[in-house]
Design an enzyme around this catalytic site. Structure first.
Site, short mmCIF file in Angstrom:
data_model
loop_
_atom_site.label_atom_id
_atom_site.label_comp_id
_atom_site.label_asym_id
_atom_site.label_seq_id
_atom_site.Cartn_x
_atom_site.Cartn_y
_atom_site.Cartn_z
N SER A 88 0.84 -1.19 0.00
CA SER A 88 0.00 0.00 0.00
C SER A 88 0.87 1.23 0.00
CB SER A 88 -0.90 0.02 1.24
OG SER A 88 -1.52 1.28 1.41
N TYR A 105 -1.56 -0.15 10.54
CA TYR A 105 -1.65 -0.57 9.15
C TYR A 105 -0.41 -0.14 8.37
CZ TYR A 105 -3.46 -1.04 4.39
OH TYR A 105 -3.63 -1.38 3.07
#
Length: 260
Positions: free
Chosen positions: A166, A179
């Site tokens: 990501s 995250y």
């Protein structure tokens, strides 16, 4: 080669012939393929004549829909099976491979796409017992490593592990600490494994999408406010689509010079 973002991969795809047929007949396991990016990736690779196993955790109907779409596409690609596993449970991950091996009894695997993950949005001080932190690290980092190790045992020269990372791994925002940390670590894991497994001809590649609306985020990211916030910062003038990521994954699977 250095870890690259999806934007660079897509730019490269414009210059390098794509879809050379290297995926035809290849055996591919795609995790988290019951919807979103994973479903798009599984369908794309199936359309390139790969044989795909679809993994899911809770959305069985979504996994069935992905499998049906692969099998309905013209060509030789097929869904060879659907496997369920909750990646928070390390023992369950080991057990899942028995289902994979039942579908492919010769224990051969060509491509693993480590797509499954959890997204957590919580302030660090609101997670004092590190429950969110532990879950993110387990599902987004430890499970991909465990899966990659098992995949490696089933691969010969020419195998490929694709890690779906990501933009948060390199540039993140508040309340996404767990995250972002899991994805930054996944990026370094990708680079490290690519060096360790290079002598055996197994590539490890990362694809790090930016803002890509999927089922759970499409409504929020489709608002005028979200568009006004993000579009000025996106050089191509739009958010990504799941098919954009699927195209990038297909490219890196096919690009035998690309690793790390």
């Amino acid at each position: 080669m250095p870890f690259t973002t999806i934007a660079r991969l897509l730019a490269a795809a414009l210059l390098v012939p794509h879809g050379s047929g290297l995926l035809a007949g290849k055996r591919v396991l795609v995790t988290g393929a019951s919807g979103g990016l994973g479903a798009a990736i599984a369908k794309k690779l199936g359309s390139l004549d790969a044989r795909v196993i679809v993994h899911y955790n809770t959305r069985h109907e979504g996994a069935l829909a992905t499998a049906a779409a692969i099998n309905a596409h013209p060509g030789d690609g097929a869904c060879d099976g659907i496997v369920q596993c909750d990646f928070r449970d390390r023992g369950a991950i080991d057990a899942m491979w028995a289902d994979v091996d039942a579908a492919w009894p010769d224990r051969a695997l060509d491509v693993l796409v480590n797509n499954a993950g959890v997204v957590a949005k919580v302030a660090a001080e609101d997670d004092p017992r590190l429950a969110v932190w532990d879950e993110c690290l387990q599902v987004n980092l430890h499970a991909p490593l465990q899966l990659a190790l098992e995949a490696r045992r089933r691969m010969v020269a020419g195998g490929c592990v694709v890690m779906i990372s990501s933009i948060h791994g390199s540039s993140s925002v508040e309340w996404m600490t767990a995250y972002a940390a899991s994805k930054a670590a996944l990026d370094r894991l990708t680079a490290g494994l690519s060096s360790e497994w290079a002598p055996d001809g197994v590539r490890v590649v990362g694809v790090a999408p930016g803002i890509v609306p999927v089922e759970r985020t499409a409504e929020a990211l489709g608002t005028a406010e979200a568009q006004a916030l993000w579009l000025p910062h996106l050089p191509v003038g739009r958010m990504g689509a799941a098919d954009d990521v699927a195209d990038a994954v297909a490219y890196v699977c096919d690009a035998t010079w690309l690793s790390g």
